[in-house]
Design an enzyme around this catalytic site. Structure first.
Site, PDB file in Angstrom:
ATOM      1  N   ASP A 112       0.829  -1.207   0.000  1.00 26.75           N
ATOM      2  CA  ASP A 112       0.000   0.000   0.000  1.00 26.75           C
ATOM      3  C   ASP A 112       0.862   1.255   0.000  1.00 26.75           C
ATOM      4  OD1 ASP A 112      -2.562  -1.289   0.104  1.00 26.75           O
ATOM      5  OD2 ASP A 112      -2.130  -1.817   2.166  1.00 26.75           O
ATOM      6  N   HIS A 226      -4.183 -10.482   7.416  1.00 24.31           N
ATOM      7  CA  HIS A 226      -3.762 -11.106   6.160  1.00 24.31           C
ATOM      8  C   HIS A 226      -3.276 -12.541   6.366  1.00 24.31           C
ATOM      9  CE1 HIS A 226      -3.031  -6.709   5.436  1.00 24.31           C
ATOM     10  NE2 HIS A 226      -3.755  -7.001   4.381  1.00 24.31           N
ATOM     11  N   ASP A 427       1.424 -14.263   4.059  1.00 27.83           N
ATOM     12  CA  ASP A 427      -0.027 -14.441   3.977  1.00 27.83           C
ATOM     13  C   ASP A 427      -0.441 -15.376   2.852  1.00 27.83           C
ATOM     14  OD1 ASP A 427       0.449 -12.964   1.738  1.00 27.83           O
ATOM     15  OD2 ASP A 427      -0.535 -11.155   2.454  1.00 27.83           O
ATOM     16  N   THR A 516      13.919  -9.957   2.424  1.00 20.15           N
ATOM     17  CA  THR A 516      12.930  -9.542   1.436  1.00 20.15           C
ATOM     18  C   THR A 516      13.523  -9.756   0.053  1.00 20.15           C
ATOM     19  OG1 THR A 516      13.682  -7.247   1.187  1.00 20.15           O
ATOM     20  CG2 THR A 516      12.177  -7.722   3.031  1.00 20.15           C
TER      21      THR A 516
END
Length: 604
Positions: A112, A226, A427, A516
Protein backbone atom coordinates in the site's frame (compact mmCIF):
# COMPACT_ATOMS: atom_id res chain seq x y z
CA UNK A 1 -14.04 -23.38 10.17
CA UNK A 2 -15.22 -24.40 6.71
CA UNK A 3 -12.84 -24.27 3.76
CA UNK A 4 -15.71 -24.81 1.31
CA UNK A 5 -16.96 -21.95 -0.88
CA UNK A 6 -19.80 -21.48 -3.33
CA UNK A 7 -17.36 -20.12 -5.90
CA UNK A 8 -14.74 -22.45 -7.40
CA UNK A 9 -11.04 -22.00 -6.75
CA UNK A 10 -10.50 -20.51 -10.22
CA UNK A 11 -12.88 -17.67 -9.37
CA UNK A 12 -10.92 -16.22 -6.43
CA UNK A 13 -10.23 -12.83 -7.96
CA UNK A 14 -13.44 -12.66 -9.99
CA UNK A 15 -15.22 -12.24 -6.67
CA UNK A 16 -14.00 -8.66 -6.34
CA UNK A 17 -15.66 -7.07 -9.41
CA UNK A 18 -18.85 -9.04 -8.85
CA UNK A 19 -19.09 -7.92 -5.23
CA UNK A 20 -18.45 -4.31 -6.24
CA UNK A 21 -21.16 -4.46 -8.90
CA UNK A 22 -23.59 -5.75 -6.31
CA UNK A 23 -22.63 -3.01 -3.83
CA UNK A 24 -23.05 -0.14 -6.27
CA UNK A 25 -26.22 -1.47 -7.92
CA UNK A 26 -27.87 -1.70 -4.50
CA UNK A 27 -26.86 1.84 -3.48
CA UNK A 28 -27.50 4.56 -6.09
CA UNK A 29 -25.27 7.14 -4.38
CA UNK A 30 -22.24 5.01 -5.31
CA UNK A 31 -20.48 4.84 -8.66
CA UNK A 32 -18.29 2.03 -9.96
CA UNK A 33 -15.34 2.24 -12.31
CA UNK A 34 -15.31 -1.49 -12.94
CA UNK A 35 -12.08 -1.80 -14.98
CA UNK A 36 -10.16 -0.02 -12.19
CA UNK A 37 -12.29 -1.47 -9.36
CA UNK A 38 -12.90 1.96 -7.89
CA UNK A 39 -16.02 2.86 -5.89
CA UNK A 40 -16.72 6.59 -5.58
CA UNK A 41 -19.33 8.90 -4.06
CA UNK A 42 -21.70 10.24 -6.70
CA UNK A 43 -22.26 13.46 -4.76
CA UNK A 44 -18.67 14.29 -3.82
CA UNK A 45 -18.19 18.04 -3.36
CA UNK A 46 -15.28 19.52 -5.33
CA UNK A 47 -14.94 22.29 -2.76
CA UNK A 48 -14.15 19.86 0.08
CA UNK A 49 -10.97 17.96 0.81
CA UNK A 50 -11.16 14.54 -0.83
CA UNK A 51 -10.29 11.48 1.25
CA UNK A 52 -9.44 8.39 -0.79
CA UNK A 53 -8.88 5.03 0.86
CA UNK A 54 -8.24 1.53 -0.31
CA UNK A 55 -6.32 -1.68 0.02
CA UNK A 56 -6.63 -5.36 -0.68
CA UNK A 57 -10.02 -7.01 -0.98
CA UNK A 58 -11.10 -9.65 1.49
CA UNK A 59 -11.46 -7.03 4.25
CA UNK A 60 -15.04 -6.03 3.45
CA UNK A 61 -16.79 -3.82 4.34
CA UNK A 62 -13.45 -1.98 4.30
CA UNK A 63 -12.92 -0.03 2.14
CA UNK A 64 -15.75 0.10 -0.40
CA UNK A 65 -18.48 -0.07 2.24
CA UNK A 66 -17.26 3.21 3.75
CA UNK A 67 -17.74 5.41 0.68
CA UNK A 68 -20.40 8.09 1.03
CA UNK A 69 -21.19 11.55 2.33
CA UNK A 70 -19.25 12.17 5.53
CA UNK A 71 -16.89 9.29 4.85
CA UNK A 72 -14.59 8.29 1.98
CA UNK A 73 -14.81 10.09 -1.34
CA UNK A 74 -13.57 7.00 -3.19
CA UNK A 75 -11.93 3.63 -2.57
CA UNK A 76 -9.56 1.58 -4.72
CA UNK A 77 -9.94 -2.19 -4.30
CA UNK A 78 -7.05 -4.57 -4.97
CA UNK A 79 -7.11 -8.33 -5.37
CA UNK A 80 -7.57 -10.51 -2.30
CA UNK A 81 -5.03 -9.35 0.32
CA UNK A 82 -3.07 -7.41 -2.35
CA UNK A 83 -2.78 -3.65 -2.60
CA UNK A 84 -4.42 -1.85 -5.53
CA UNK A 85 -2.06 -0.72 -8.27
CA UNK A 86 -0.91 2.86 -8.70
CA UNK A 87 -3.17 3.07 -11.76
CA UNK A 88 -6.19 2.13 -9.62
CA UNK A 89 -5.30 4.71 -6.97
CA UNK A 90 -4.96 7.42 -9.63
CA UNK A 91 -8.36 6.42 -11.01
CA UNK A 92 -9.85 6.78 -7.51
CA UNK A 93 -8.32 10.26 -7.17
CA UNK A 94 -9.72 11.29 -10.54
CA UNK A 95 -13.15 9.92 -9.59
CA UNK A 96 -13.24 12.29 -6.58
CA UNK A 97 -11.33 15.44 -7.59
CA UNK A 98 -10.91 18.28 -5.12
CA UNK A 99 -10.03 21.95 -5.33
CA UNK A 100 -8.58 21.72 -1.80
CA UNK A 101 -6.42 18.60 -2.06
CA UNK A 102 -6.55 14.84 -1.62
CA UNK A 103 -5.63 12.78 1.44
CA UNK A 104 -4.79 9.13 0.79
CA UNK A 105 -5.69 7.08 3.87
CA UNK A 106 -4.04 3.66 3.98
CA UNK A 107 -2.93 1.00 6.42
CA UNK A 108 0.78 0.58 6.99
CA UNK A 109 1.68 -2.29 4.67
CA UNK A 110 4.54 -2.25 2.18
CA UNK A 111 2.45 -2.74 -0.96
CA UNK A 112 0.00 0.00 0.00
CA UNK A 113 2.79 2.44 0.84
CA UNK A 114 4.51 1.80 -2.48
CA UNK A 115 1.46 1.90 -4.76
CA UNK A 116 -0.25 4.85 -3.06
CA UNK A 117 3.12 6.63 -2.88
CA UNK A 118 3.73 6.12 -6.59
CA UNK A 119 0.20 7.38 -7.34
CA UNK A 120 0.76 10.48 -5.20
CA UNK A 121 3.98 11.31 -7.02
CA UNK A 122 2.34 10.84 -10.42
CA UNK A 123 -0.60 13.04 -9.38
CA UNK A 124 1.76 15.83 -8.31
CA UNK A 125 3.67 15.64 -11.60
CA UNK A 126 0.43 15.68 -13.55
CA UNK A 127 -0.79 18.71 -11.60
CA UNK A 128 2.46 20.58 -12.21
CA UNK A 129 2.30 19.79 -15.93
CA UNK A 130 -1.22 21.24 -16.13
CA UNK A 131 -0.26 24.36 -14.18
CA UNK A 132 -2.29 23.40 -11.09
CA UNK A 133 -0.94 22.81 -7.61
CA UNK A 134 -2.21 19.36 -6.76
CA UNK A 135 -1.94 18.85 -3.01
CA UNK A 136 -1.67 15.22 -1.97
CA UNK A 137 -0.86 13.79 1.45
CA UNK A 138 -0.62 10.19 2.65
CA UNK A 139 -1.73 9.16 6.14
CA UNK A 140 -0.78 5.59 7.07
CA UNK A 141 -2.64 3.99 9.98
CA UNK A 142 -0.24 2.41 12.49
CA UNK A 143 -2.29 1.16 15.42
CA UNK A 144 -1.12 -2.45 15.99
CA UNK A 145 0.70 -3.10 19.29
CA UNK A 146 1.70 -6.75 18.78
CA UNK A 147 5.22 -5.75 17.76
CA UNK A 148 7.23 -3.67 20.21
CA UNK A 149 8.96 -0.37 19.56
CA UNK A 150 12.40 -1.82 18.97
CA UNK A 151 11.23 -4.21 16.26
CA UNK A 152 8.99 -1.83 14.35
CA UNK A 153 11.11 1.31 14.61
CA UNK A 154 12.11 1.32 10.93
CA UNK A 155 8.76 0.74 9.26
CA UNK A 156 6.24 1.60 11.96
CA UNK A 157 3.41 -0.50 13.30
CA UNK A 158 0.89 -2.36 11.16
CA UNK A 159 -2.49 -0.90 10.43
CA UNK A 160 -5.37 -2.76 12.07
CA UNK A 161 -9.09 -1.87 12.35
CA UNK A 162 -8.36 1.04 14.67
CA UNK A 163 -7.97 3.13 11.52
CA UNK A 164 -11.77 3.19 11.48
CA UNK A 165 -11.63 5.99 14.09
CA UNK A 166 -9.07 7.99 12.10
CA UNK A 167 -11.08 7.53 8.90
CA UNK A 168 -14.43 8.59 10.36
CA UNK A 169 -13.13 11.66 12.21
CA UNK A 170 -10.95 12.79 9.29
CA UNK A 171 -13.72 12.36 6.71
CA UNK A 172 -16.27 14.13 8.88
CA UNK A 173 -13.88 17.08 9.26
CA UNK A 174 -13.42 17.20 5.49
CA UNK A 175 -17.19 17.16 5.02
CA UNK A 176 -17.48 20.05 7.51
CA UNK A 177 -15.13 22.11 5.33
CA UNK A 178 -11.91 21.85 7.36
CA UNK A 179 -8.82 23.02 5.49
CA UNK A 180 -6.37 20.55 3.98
CA UNK A 181 -3.50 21.03 6.45
CA UNK A 182 -5.86 20.89 9.44
CA UNK A 183 -7.36 17.64 8.14
CA UNK A 184 -3.92 16.06 7.77
CA UNK A 185 -2.86 17.09 11.28
CA UNK A 186 -6.16 15.84 12.69
CA UNK A 187 -5.76 12.40 11.08
CA UNK A 188 -2.19 12.09 12.32
CA UNK A 189 -3.23 13.08 15.85
CA UNK A 190 -6.03 10.50 16.06
CA UNK A 191 -3.84 7.79 14.57
CA UNK A 192 -1.09 8.52 17.11
CA UNK A 193 -3.53 7.98 19.99
CA UNK A 194 -5.06 4.73 18.69
CA UNK A 195 -4.00 1.19 19.60
CA UNK A 196 -5.27 -2.22 18.45
CA UNK A 197 -4.60 -5.89 19.07
CA UNK A 198 -6.07 -8.91 17.28
CA UNK A 199 -6.74 -12.50 18.33
CA UNK A 200 -7.77 -15.52 16.25
CA UNK A 201 -8.58 -19.20 16.60
CA UNK A 202 -7.50 -20.10 13.07
CA UNK A 203 -6.42 -18.65 9.75
CA UNK A 204 -9.03 -17.61 7.25
CA UNK A 205 -9.41 -19.61 4.05
CA UNK A 206 -8.76 -17.83 0.77
CA UNK A 207 -10.68 -19.39 -2.14
CA UNK A 208 -8.26 -21.25 -4.38
CA UNK A 209 -5.46 -21.50 -1.83
CA UNK A 210 -4.30 -24.28 0.41
CA UNK A 211 -5.45 -23.90 4.01
CA UNK A 212 -2.93 -24.00 6.81
CA UNK A 213 -4.79 -24.44 10.07
CA UNK A 214 -3.87 -23.61 13.63
CA UNK A 215 -3.79 -26.39 16.22
CA UNK A 216 -7.09 -26.88 18.02
CA UNK A 217 -5.73 -26.30 21.51
CA UNK A 218 -4.22 -22.88 20.81
CA UNK A 219 -5.21 -19.23 20.59
CA UNK A 220 -3.30 -16.61 18.61
CA UNK A 221 -2.57 -13.20 20.09
CA UNK A 222 -1.36 -10.55 17.67
CA UNK A 223 -3.23 -11.89 14.65
CA UNK A 224 -3.20 -9.59 11.64
CA UNK A 225 -5.73 -9.23 8.85
CA UNK A 226 -3.76 -11.11 6.16
CA UNK A 227 -3.42 -14.60 7.64
CA UNK A 228 -0.18 -13.74 9.41
CA UNK A 229 0.63 -16.46 11.98
CA UNK A 230 0.68 -13.99 14.88
CA UNK A 231 3.26 -13.12 17.50
CA UNK A 232 2.04 -15.12 20.51
CA UNK A 233 0.43 -18.52 20.76
CA UNK A 234 -1.35 -19.43 23.98
CA UNK A 235 -1.60 -23.16 24.67
CA UNK A 236 -3.36 -25.02 26.11
CA UNK A 237 -6.37 -23.01 25.10
CA UNK A 238 -6.94 -20.38 27.81
CA UNK A 239 -10.14 -19.04 29.30
CA UNK A 240 -11.77 -16.01 27.71
CA UNK A 241 -10.80 -14.07 30.85
CA UNK A 242 -7.12 -14.87 30.19
CA UNK A 243 -7.35 -14.02 26.49
CA UNK A 244 -8.90 -10.61 27.10
CA UNK A 245 -6.50 -9.93 29.96
CA UNK A 246 -3.55 -10.63 27.65
CA UNK A 247 -4.97 -8.36 24.91
CA UNK A 248 -5.78 -5.47 27.24
CA UNK A 249 -2.36 -5.71 28.86
CA UNK A 250 -0.74 -5.15 25.47
CA UNK A 251 -3.03 -2.16 24.84
CA UNK A 252 -3.02 -0.45 28.21
CA UNK A 253 -0.07 -1.56 30.36
CA UNK A 254 2.06 1.52 30.99
CA UNK A 255 4.83 -0.59 32.53
CA UNK A 256 5.68 -2.19 29.18
CA UNK A 257 8.23 0.15 27.54
CA UNK A 258 7.89 -1.73 24.24
CA UNK A 259 4.15 -1.22 23.91
CA UNK A 260 2.90 1.70 26.02
CA UNK A 261 2.02 3.61 22.85
CA UNK A 262 -1.05 5.37 24.27
CA UNK A 263 -1.66 6.47 27.85
CA UNK A 264 -5.19 6.41 29.28
CA UNK A 265 -5.67 8.84 32.17
CA UNK A 266 -8.69 9.11 34.43
CA UNK A 267 -11.33 11.30 32.82
CA UNK A 268 -10.06 10.87 29.25
CA UNK A 269 -12.71 10.45 26.55
CA UNK A 270 -11.96 7.01 25.08
CA UNK A 271 -13.76 5.21 22.26
CA UNK A 272 -13.63 1.46 21.66
CA UNK A 273 -14.11 -0.80 18.65
CA UNK A 274 -14.66 -4.56 18.87
CA UNK A 275 -14.22 -5.81 15.32
CA UNK A 276 -15.22 -9.17 13.87
CA UNK A 277 -12.51 -10.71 11.65
CA UNK A 278 -15.33 -12.35 9.71
CA UNK A 279 -15.93 -15.76 11.24
CA UNK A 280 -17.53 -15.09 14.64
CA UNK A 281 -21.25 -15.12 15.36
CA UNK A 282 -22.93 -11.92 16.45
CA UNK A 283 -23.79 -13.67 19.71
CA UNK A 284 -20.17 -14.57 20.55
CA UNK A 285 -18.92 -11.12 19.53
CA UNK A 286 -21.41 -9.55 21.93
CA UNK A 287 -20.22 -11.73 24.80
CA UNK A 288 -16.59 -10.86 23.98
CA UNK A 289 -17.48 -7.18 24.08
CA UNK A 290 -19.04 -7.55 27.51
CA UNK A 291 -15.90 -9.26 28.83
CA UNK A 292 -13.68 -6.51 27.39
CA UNK A 293 -15.82 -3.75 28.88
CA UNK A 294 -15.85 -5.45 32.29
CA UNK A 295 -12.08 -5.96 32.43
CA UNK A 296 -11.30 -2.55 30.97
CA UNK A 297 -13.24 -0.82 33.74
CA UNK A 298 -12.02 -3.11 36.53
CA UNK A 299 -8.30 -3.24 35.64
CA UNK A 300 -7.70 0.17 34.08
CA UNK A 301 -10.62 2.36 35.11
CA UNK A 302 -11.49 3.01 31.45
CA UNK A 303 -15.17 3.28 30.52
CA UNK A 304 -15.51 4.12 26.80
CA UNK A 305 -17.87 6.94 25.92
CA UNK A 306 -18.62 5.15 22.63
CA UNK A 307 -18.45 1.39 21.99
CA UNK A 308 -18.70 0.18 18.41
CA UNK A 309 -19.29 -3.53 17.84
CA UNK A 310 -19.52 -5.35 14.52
CA UNK A 311 -17.85 -6.17 11.24
CA UNK A 312 -15.69 -3.23 10.12
CA UNK A 313 -12.56 -4.79 8.64
CA UNK A 314 -12.40 -8.54 8.10
CA UNK A 315 -9.89 -11.19 7.17
CA UNK A 316 -12.38 -13.01 4.94
CA UNK A 317 -13.86 -15.73 7.20
CA UNK A 318 -11.25 -15.74 9.98
CA UNK A 319 -12.60 -16.76 13.40
CA UNK A 320 -11.15 -13.90 15.38
CA UNK A 321 -11.62 -10.38 16.65
CA UNK A 322 -9.69 -7.20 17.39
CA UNK A 323 -9.90 -4.59 20.13
CA UNK A 324 -9.15 -0.95 19.31
CA UNK A 325 -9.00 1.98 21.72
CA UNK A 326 -8.63 5.64 20.76
CA UNK A 327 -7.97 8.34 23.35
CA UNK A 328 -9.86 11.31 21.92
CA UNK A 329 -8.75 13.59 24.76
CA UNK A 330 -5.08 12.94 24.00
CA UNK A 331 -5.69 13.31 20.24
CA UNK A 332 -7.45 16.64 20.84
CA UNK A 333 -4.49 17.88 22.88
CA UNK A 334 -2.13 16.92 20.06
CA UNK A 335 -4.21 18.78 17.51
CA UNK A 336 -5.16 21.77 19.65
CA UNK A 337 -8.91 21.18 19.70
CA UNK A 338 -11.35 19.59 22.15
CA UNK A 339 -12.42 16.00 22.74
CA UNK A 340 -16.06 17.02 22.32
CA UNK A 341 -15.24 18.30 18.82
CA UNK A 342 -13.72 14.96 17.86
CA UNK A 343 -16.66 13.09 19.37
CA UNK A 344 -19.09 15.18 17.32
CA UNK A 345 -17.10 14.35 14.18
CA UNK A 346 -17.20 10.64 15.06
CA UNK A 347 -20.96 10.88 15.57
CA UNK A 348 -21.64 12.91 12.41
CA UNK A 349 -24.18 11.19 10.13
CA UNK A 350 -22.96 9.51 6.97
CA UNK A 351 -24.54 7.82 3.98
CA UNK A 352 -21.82 5.15 3.85
CA UNK A 353 -23.70 1.86 3.75
CA UNK A 354 -21.57 -0.05 6.28
CA UNK A 355 -21.31 2.57 9.02
CA UNK A 356 -23.50 1.74 12.05
CA UNK A 357 -25.97 4.08 13.70
CA UNK A 358 -24.58 4.21 17.22
CA UNK A 359 -26.51 7.32 18.28
CA UNK A 360 -29.87 8.78 17.29
CA UNK A 361 -29.84 11.42 14.57
CA UNK A 362 -32.44 13.61 12.99
CA UNK A 363 -33.13 13.31 9.28
CA UNK A 364 -30.04 13.71 7.16
CA UNK A 365 -30.51 16.59 4.77
CA UNK A 366 -30.98 15.62 1.17
CA UNK A 367 -27.74 15.96 -0.77
CA UNK A 368 -27.46 18.63 -3.46
CA UNK A 369 -27.39 16.75 -6.72
CA UNK A 370 -25.96 19.75 -8.51
CA UNK A 371 -22.54 18.89 -7.09
CA UNK A 372 -22.70 15.33 -8.38
CA UNK A 373 -19.77 14.21 -10.44
CA UNK A 374 -20.03 11.41 -12.95
CA UNK A 375 -17.38 8.76 -12.99
CA UNK A 376 -14.45 10.18 -14.94
CA UNK A 377 -16.38 13.24 -16.13
CA UNK A 378 -14.12 16.23 -16.47
CA UNK A 379 -11.11 14.22 -15.40
CA UNK A 380 -7.90 14.71 -17.25
CA UNK A 381 -6.91 11.73 -19.34
CA UNK A 382 -3.49 10.20 -19.17
CA UNK A 383 -1.61 10.44 -22.45
CA UNK A 384 -1.90 7.23 -24.44
CA UNK A 385 1.40 5.68 -25.38
CA UNK A 386 1.64 5.43 -29.16
CA UNK A 387 4.84 3.43 -29.31
CA UNK A 388 6.92 6.44 -30.29
CA UNK A 389 9.97 7.53 -28.39
CA UNK A 390 13.64 6.70 -28.28
CA UNK A 391 14.59 3.60 -30.22
CA UNK A 392 18.04 3.10 -28.73
CA UNK A 393 19.38 -0.17 -27.31
CA UNK A 394 18.63 -2.35 -30.31
CA UNK A 395 18.29 -6.01 -29.39
CA UNK A 396 17.76 -9.35 -31.08
CA UNK A 397 13.98 -9.57 -30.91
CA UNK A 398 13.90 -13.37 -30.99
CA UNK A 399 16.51 -13.66 -28.25
CA UNK A 400 14.71 -11.06 -26.08
CA UNK A 401 11.39 -12.86 -26.36
CA UNK A 402 12.96 -16.24 -25.65
CA UNK A 403 14.69 -14.89 -22.55
CA UNK A 404 11.60 -13.21 -21.11
CA UNK A 405 9.41 -16.25 -21.81
CA UNK A 406 11.91 -18.48 -20.07
CA UNK A 407 11.98 -16.13 -17.04
CA UNK A 408 8.17 -16.19 -16.79
CA UNK A 409 7.96 -19.96 -17.19
CA UNK A 410 10.54 -20.51 -14.45
CA UNK A 411 8.59 -18.25 -12.08
CA UNK A 412 5.28 -19.97 -12.88
CA UNK A 413 6.81 -23.40 -12.27
CA UNK A 414 8.00 -22.22 -8.86
CA UNK A 415 4.54 -21.07 -7.76
CA UNK A 416 3.68 -24.12 -5.58
CA UNK A 417 6.93 -23.69 -3.63
CA UNK A 418 6.49 -19.92 -3.25
CA UNK A 419 2.93 -20.38 -2.02
CA UNK A 420 3.90 -23.10 0.45
CA UNK A 421 6.75 -21.02 1.88
CA UNK A 422 4.65 -17.86 2.07
CA UNK A 423 1.89 -19.66 3.96
CA UNK A 424 4.44 -20.25 6.72
CA UNK A 425 6.14 -16.85 6.70
CA UNK A 426 3.56 -14.48 5.17
CA UNK A 427 -0.03 -14.44 3.98
CA UNK A 428 0.22 -17.06 1.22
CA UNK A 429 -0.28 -14.83 -1.82
CA UNK A 430 3.31 -14.46 -3.10
CA UNK A 431 3.19 -17.44 -5.45
CA UNK A 432 -0.16 -16.38 -6.85
CA UNK A 433 1.06 -12.79 -7.40
CA UNK A 434 4.25 -13.98 -9.15
CA UNK A 435 2.26 -16.36 -11.35
CA UNK A 436 -0.30 -13.68 -12.28
CA UNK A 437 2.47 -11.21 -13.12
CA UNK A 438 4.28 -13.78 -15.25
CA UNK A 439 1.11 -14.73 -17.12
CA UNK A 440 0.44 -11.05 -17.82
CA UNK A 441 3.94 -10.61 -19.25
CA UNK A 442 3.47 -13.70 -21.44
CA UNK A 443 0.23 -12.16 -22.69
CA UNK A 444 2.18 -9.03 -23.67
CA UNK A 445 4.58 -11.18 -25.68
CA UNK A 446 1.66 -12.91 -27.38
CA UNK A 447 -0.14 -9.70 -28.34
CA UNK A 448 2.60 -7.09 -28.85
CA UNK A 449 4.37 -6.81 -32.22
CA UNK A 450 7.96 -8.01 -32.14
CA UNK A 451 10.34 -5.15 -31.36
CA UNK A 452 14.07 -4.75 -31.73
CA UNK A 453 14.17 -1.94 -29.17
CA UNK A 454 14.69 -2.71 -25.51
CA UNK A 455 13.13 0.64 -24.56
CA UNK A 456 9.98 -0.08 -26.58
CA UNK A 457 9.68 -3.45 -24.87
CA UNK A 458 10.15 -1.88 -21.43
CA UNK A 459 7.35 0.59 -22.15
CA UNK A 460 4.95 -2.25 -22.93
CA UNK A 461 6.14 -4.15 -19.87
CA UNK A 462 5.66 -1.12 -17.59
CA UNK A 463 2.08 -0.67 -18.75
CA UNK A 464 1.37 -4.26 -17.72
CA UNK A 465 3.17 -4.16 -14.38
CA UNK A 466 1.53 -0.83 -13.45
CA UNK A 467 -1.82 -2.62 -13.48
CA UNK A 468 -0.66 -5.24 -11.02
CA UNK A 469 -1.31 -4.92 -7.29
CA UNK A 470 0.70 -6.27 -4.40
CA UNK A 471 4.14 -5.45 -3.08
CA UNK A 472 6.07 -7.25 -5.81
CA UNK A 473 4.04 -5.48 -8.50
CA UNK A 474 5.00 -2.10 -7.04
CA UNK A 475 8.66 -3.10 -6.63
CA UNK A 476 8.98 -4.33 -10.21
CA UNK A 477 7.05 -1.30 -11.47
CA UNK A 478 9.41 1.15 -9.78
CA UNK A 479 12.45 -0.85 -10.94
CA UNK A 480 11.32 -0.95 -14.58
CA UNK A 481 10.45 2.77 -14.63
CA UNK A 482 13.86 3.67 -13.17
CA UNK A 483 15.61 1.26 -15.56
CA UNK A 484 13.89 2.85 -18.54
CA UNK A 485 14.89 6.36 -17.38
CA UNK A 486 18.52 5.31 -16.88
CA UNK A 487 18.73 3.63 -20.29
CA UNK A 488 17.01 6.57 -22.00
CA UNK A 489 19.58 8.83 -20.34
CA UNK A 490 22.40 6.96 -22.01
CA UNK A 491 23.60 4.58 -19.27
CA UNK A 492 24.96 1.17 -20.20
CA UNK A 493 22.77 -1.76 -19.17
CA UNK A 494 24.79 -2.89 -16.08
CA UNK A 495 25.00 0.67 -14.77
CA UNK A 496 21.32 1.24 -15.56
CA UNK A 497 20.33 -1.83 -13.53
CA UNK A 498 22.40 -0.58 -10.57
CA UNK A 499 20.85 2.88 -10.89
CA UNK A 500 17.34 1.41 -10.99
CA UNK A 501 17.92 -0.63 -7.84
CA UNK A 502 19.30 2.49 -6.13
CA UNK A 503 16.11 4.36 -7.08
CA UNK A 504 14.05 1.47 -5.74
CA UNK A 505 15.78 1.77 -2.38
CA UNK A 506 14.53 5.36 -2.04
CA UNK A 507 10.96 4.01 -1.91
CA UNK A 508 11.43 1.16 0.58
CA UNK A 509 13.37 0.81 3.83
CA UNK A 510 14.21 -2.82 2.96
CA UNK A 511 17.92 -3.54 2.58
CA UNK A 512 20.07 -6.62 2.27
CA UNK A 513 19.70 -8.64 5.45
CA UNK A 514 16.01 -7.84 6.04
CA UNK A 515 14.77 -11.07 4.38
CA UNK A 516 12.93 -9.54 1.44
CA UNK A 517 13.29 -9.46 -2.33
CA UNK A 518 15.97 -6.79 -1.82
CA UNK A 519 18.29 -9.52 -0.48
CA UNK A 520 18.60 -10.60 -4.12
CA UNK A 521 17.99 -7.33 -5.97
CA UNK A 522 20.79 -5.34 -4.30
CA UNK A 523 23.66 -7.88 -4.55
CA UNK A 524 22.62 -8.94 -8.06
CA UNK A 525 22.73 -5.35 -9.32
CA UNK A 526 26.07 -4.73 -7.60
CA UNK A 527 27.60 -7.89 -9.05
CA UNK A 528 26.29 -7.16 -12.54
CA UNK A 529 27.66 -3.61 -12.51
CA UNK A 530 31.02 -4.39 -10.91
CA UNK A 531 31.52 -7.44 -13.10
CA UNK A 532 31.20 -5.31 -16.23
CA UNK A 533 28.11 -7.10 -17.41
CA UNK A 534 28.95 -10.69 -16.40
CA UNK A 535 25.33 -11.81 -16.22
CA UNK A 536 26.12 -15.43 -15.33
CA UNK A 537 28.20 -14.40 -12.32
CA UNK A 538 25.48 -11.99 -11.17
CA UNK A 539 22.80 -14.71 -11.39
CA UNK A 540 24.99 -17.06 -9.34
CA UNK A 541 25.22 -14.33 -6.69
CA UNK A 542 21.42 -13.96 -6.82
CA UNK A 543 21.00 -17.70 -6.22
CA UNK A 544 23.38 -17.74 -3.27
CA UNK A 545 21.64 -14.75 -1.71
CA UNK A 546 18.15 -16.24 -2.25
CA UNK A 547 19.24 -19.45 -0.58
CA UNK A 548 20.87 -17.45 2.20
CA UNK A 549 17.54 -15.90 3.20
CA UNK A 550 16.75 -19.23 4.91
CA UNK A 551 18.93 -18.14 7.81
CA UNK A 552 17.73 -14.52 8.06
CA UNK A 553 15.20 -13.60 10.72
CA UNK A 554 12.62 -11.31 9.06
CA UNK A 555 12.61 -7.70 10.22
CA UNK A 556 10.31 -6.07 7.65
CA UNK A 557 7.03 -6.92 5.95
CA UNK A 558 4.32 -9.32 7.08
CA UNK A 559 6.86 -12.08 7.76
CA UNK A 560 8.27 -10.00 10.64
CA UNK A 561 5.04 -10.63 12.58
CA UNK A 562 5.35 -14.40 12.70
CA UNK A 563 6.32 -16.29 15.82
CA UNK A 564 9.60 -18.03 16.52
CA UNK A 565 8.28 -21.47 15.57
CA UNK A 566 7.52 -20.41 12.00
CA UNK A 567 10.80 -18.52 11.68
CA UNK A 568 12.71 -21.61 12.81
CA UNK A 569 11.58 -23.49 9.68
CA UNK A 570 14.46 -21.92 7.71
CA UNK A 571 12.65 -21.55 4.41
CA UNK A 572 13.79 -19.10 1.70
CA UNK A 573 12.06 -15.77 1.42
CA UNK A 574 9.43 -16.30 -1.33
CA UNK A 575 9.98 -12.89 -2.96
CA UNK A 576 13.75 -13.28 -3.01
CA UNK A 577 13.47 -16.77 -4.47
CA UNK A 578 10.95 -15.61 -7.08
CA UNK A 579 13.40 -12.99 -8.35
CA UNK A 580 16.15 -15.61 -8.50
CA UNK A 581 13.87 -17.91 -10.55
CA UNK A 582 13.19 -15.08 -13.00
CA UNK A 583 16.87 -14.23 -13.35
CA UNK A 584 17.84 -17.87 -13.80
CA UNK A 585 15.08 -18.37 -16.38
CA UNK A 586 16.20 -15.24 -18.22
CA UNK A 587 19.76 -16.58 -18.34
CA UNK A 588 18.58 -19.91 -19.73
CA UNK A 589 16.52 -18.22 -22.42
CA UNK A 590 19.46 -16.04 -23.42
CA UNK A 591 21.71 -19.08 -23.67
CA UNK A 592 23.80 -18.18 -20.60
CA UNK A 593 24.81 -21.28 -18.68
CA UNK A 594 24.16 -20.98 -14.95
CA UNK A 595 23.77 -23.96 -12.55
CA UNK A 596 20.27 -24.13 -11.08
CA UNK A 597 19.63 -24.31 -7.35
CA UNK A 598 17.14 -26.98 -6.32
CA UNK A 599 13.83 -25.83 -4.86
CA UNK A 600 13.58 -29.08 -2.90
CA UNK A 601 17.05 -28.55 -1.43
CA UNK A 602 16.04 -25.00 -0.48
CA UNK A 603 13.37 -26.50 1.78
CA UNK A 604 16.07 -28.40 3.64
Amino acid sequence: MSTRHYFPSTAANTLVPRALRALTSAHPHLLLDEPQRVVSHRHHDLARVSVVGGGGSGHEPAWSGFVGDGLLSAAACGDIFASPSAAQVLAAMEAAPSEQGTILLITNYTGDRLHFGLAAEKAKVKGAASGRDRRVAIVAATDDVSIGRSKCARVGRRGLPGHIFTMKILCAAAAEGWLFDDCVRLAEAVNAETVSIGSALDHCHVPGRQHQSVADDTCIIGAGIHNEPGRRVLTPFPSIDAIVQECLGLLCDQDDPERSFVKFDTGDEVVMLINNYGGLSVLELGALTDEVQTQLAKRYGVRPCRTMVGTFETSLNAPGFSISLANLSAAARRHGTTASTLLKLLDRPTTAVSWPNIIRHGNIAEQNNSTASTNGAGAEKEPVADGSGPETFPVDATLLERGVRSACEAAIAAEPYLTRWDMVMGDGDCGEAVKDLSLSVLAVLDTTPTTTSLLSFLRALMDTVDKMGGTLGAIFGIFLSALYSALAGGARLPAAVASAVASLQSHTPAREGDRTVMDVFIPFAAAYASGDGDFAAAVRVAGDKALGTRRIRPSLGRASYVGEEAAARELPDPGAWALYEMLWGLAQGLGVEVPRLSRDDAEG
